[in-house]
Design a protein around this motif. Sequence first.
Motif, short mmCIF file in Angstrom:
data_model
loop_
_atom_site.label_atom_id
_atom_site.label_comp_id
_atom_site.label_asym_id
_atom_site.label_seq_id
_atom_site.Cartn_x
_atom_site.Cartn_y
_atom_site.Cartn_z
N UNK A 171 11.58 74.97 30.41
CA UNK A 171 12.22 73.79 30.28
C UNK A 171 13.66 73.82 30.56
N UNK A 172 14.44 72.84 31.20
CA UNK A 172 15.67 73.26 31.69
C UNK A 172 16.46 71.93 31.68
N UNK A 173 17.20 71.63 30.89
CA UNK A 173 17.91 69.77 30.92
C UNK A 173 18.80 70.02 31.86
N UNK A 174 19.62 70.63 32.29
CA UNK A 174 20.53 70.65 33.45
C UNK A 174 19.80 70.69 34.75
N UNK A 175 20.20 70.14 35.66
CA UNK A 175 19.64 69.94 36.98
C UNK A 175 20.36 71.03 37.86
N UNK A 176 19.89 71.52 38.77
CA UNK A 176 20.40 72.50 39.63
C UNK A 176 19.78 74.02 39.41
N UNK A 177 20.72 74.84 39.72
CA UNK A 177 20.11 76.39 39.71
C UNK A 177 20.93 77.22 39.19
N UNK A 178 20.38 78.22 38.43
CA UNK A 178 21.06 79.41 38.10
C UNK A 178 20.75 80.59 38.60
N UNK A 179 21.53 81.68 39.40
CA UNK A 179 20.95 82.67 39.79
C UNK A 179 21.81 83.90 39.05
N UNK A 180 20.84 84.59 38.59
CA UNK A 180 21.11 85.63 37.46
C UNK A 180 20.87 86.90 38.10
N UNK A 181 22.06 87.86 38.19
CA UNK A 181 22.12 89.20 39.00
C UNK A 181 22.19 90.05 37.85
N UNK A 182 21.11 90.96 37.67
CA UNK A 182 21.16 92.00 36.77
C UNK A 182 21.63 93.11 37.50
N UNK A 183 23.00 93.24 37.25
CA UNK A 183 23.69 94.24 37.79
C UNK A 183 23.28 95.70 37.83
N UNK A 184 23.38 96.51 39.00
CA UNK A 184 22.95 97.97 38.94
C UNK A 184 24.08 98.64 38.35
N UNK A 185 23.83 99.85 37.92
CA UNK A 185 25.08 100.68 37.32
C UNK A 185 26.18 100.92 37.92
#
Length: 660
Positions: A171-185
């Motif tokens: 469930x996501x209220x806001x339209x659009x996209x979030x790209x979440x980068x889990x950064x390398x060390x």
Amino acid sequence: MTKQTMNFQAEVAQLLHLVTHSLYSNKEIFLRELISNASDACDKLRFEAINNSGLYENDPELKVKVTFDKDAKTLTITDNGIGLSQQEAIDNLGTIAKSGTKDFVSKLSGDQKADSQLIGQFGVGFYSGFIVADKITVESRRAGLPADQAVRWVSDGGASGGGAFEVESITREARGTSVILHLRDDAQDYAQAWKVKGIINKYSDHISLPIQMEKEEWKDGELINPSDENGGRQPGAMVKTGEWETVNKANAIWARAKKDISPEQYDDFYKQISHDFEAPLAHTHNRVEGSTEYTQLLYIPGKAPMDLYNREKSAGVKLYVKRVFIMDDAEALLPTYLRFVKGVVDSVDLPLNVSRELLQESRDVKAIREGNTKRVLSMLETLAKHDKLPEAGADGVTDVVSEEDKAQVGKYSKFYAEFGAVLKEGLGEDFANKERLAKLLRFASSTTDSVSVSLADYKARMKEGQEAIYYITADNAAAAKNSPQLEVFKKKGIEVLLMTDRVDEWALNYLHDFDGTPMQSVAKGAVDLGKLQDEAEKKAAEEAAEAFKPLLAKLKEALKDKAQDVRVTTRLVDSPACLVVQDDGMSTQLARMLKQAGQVAPEVKPVLEVNAEHALVKKLDGSVHFNDLAHILFDQALLAEGGLPADPAAYVKRVNALLV
């Protein structure tokens, strides 16, 4: 949809391996690509909302937000653009259309910096995130869908050994996209504001919608010992204030005044839209007013793309209407022969719901196309004008040359080496600008190896009494320069242009003269040097033709299946024979090219011209091997111009018999 695990398309798995193991020399391009994707998503929403304003969902201010969390080691790029449905997430993030990866891999050169720039060209920019991330989470909801039909997509890019990704409903209220980068060390720098802002300013400053980051301010650490005002304080830190600031200029570069844009900003914008890592050779930025109003920002690249000669590939400039993005490759805004030009056209007059069909028919589009063409040709004329420094005068002193002009030296030569063959296509496509194009053409000649001779240069060097611009077409420079047809021209010191591009034969059908002087192929028609040939030479040729009549008749009979005619020539000096065609006939080279391309070509029967003074020709008369020598003479003339005998085995057999 409950959580599902799906496999990447095989090509995506291959790409991910390349990205994570090969393209580390320019890591920061990942942010450029992801912000560009976010901007595209907002453009798509704006375009779709023209006919359906409800897609804005009471959030009409389109923007991109970039946030980071040092503790969680994440960097997030969020947009409120069109978003993705569940199926779109599977299709767009798990596969690449049209074998983009195969094309990408085939272009890799081994130069990491150059290779990393290719990412955007093949529509695989999203995967560049794995350069700095060991896991990427995408959360998205398509505009117009209910909140409970959002999607979460997660992948480690194959780091765990599998080529898979997970998809589930959220469930996501806001339209659009979030790209979440889990950064390398080794990529924790990208969780710092100064680093991220620097990359945005470098690559994405031109993006026409705001790119926002949360403001930070310095907060002193608390005193460990309150009685000690000067010491015992915990380390201070930058803390987020909860306020958002726009970190890019947030207006389209082409909409700004030229005086406010630096050369570096022009170059950076070009690199962004073209995915080229080299600066352009030239640009033009103009606001055009009148019956049709538009702004143009056009660039001449310094290097040809790999698919330059694929005329079927979509090409053209980006089209905006009142700053609303319409399409990437607006082919109708430039003629096909200028398909290498990059840039943006922003029109005031075109309807916002413009379609490709309308682009082909609109009077306004025709006006924009003509305006763009004239601007590009003007750029090329300026480059050509300043391609060489002026020569010193009689006193040995060179005219004063500005530093700006010096910077242009050699640029047109570089352009022509990359795009000259494509420019020649314009002779047959753009009759209105044929004369301007003719002045821009450059050739090698019998007196120079470099492709630097213009038709104007040639005409200025013509010998007194010369009445035509002479040229020869061939498969390559060596074949052209050593052609038997040039022998009499070399003997008399007459310059001949050497044309070796595959397009030359076709293009020159549309260029019959230059500035009133006819163009004459030295391989067509009987050689006629006019005033350059004295009366004694003409008389000797006539006498030779008369004396050789019986021999010519025998040659015609022996070669009746190969040659249209046999005649004595004055164009040969050292060679025994050569092949020519009639003035209005198709050249043998063009016929070969058409056949090689799988097209139907008429059967060309050339004229065999023989040198009456050559020992081999003299030996023909009365020889018991007359028939074999006649065919060898013809086949050798064919070989000399780059062709092949119709029956190579028969040719070899005849030569071997005579050698024995």
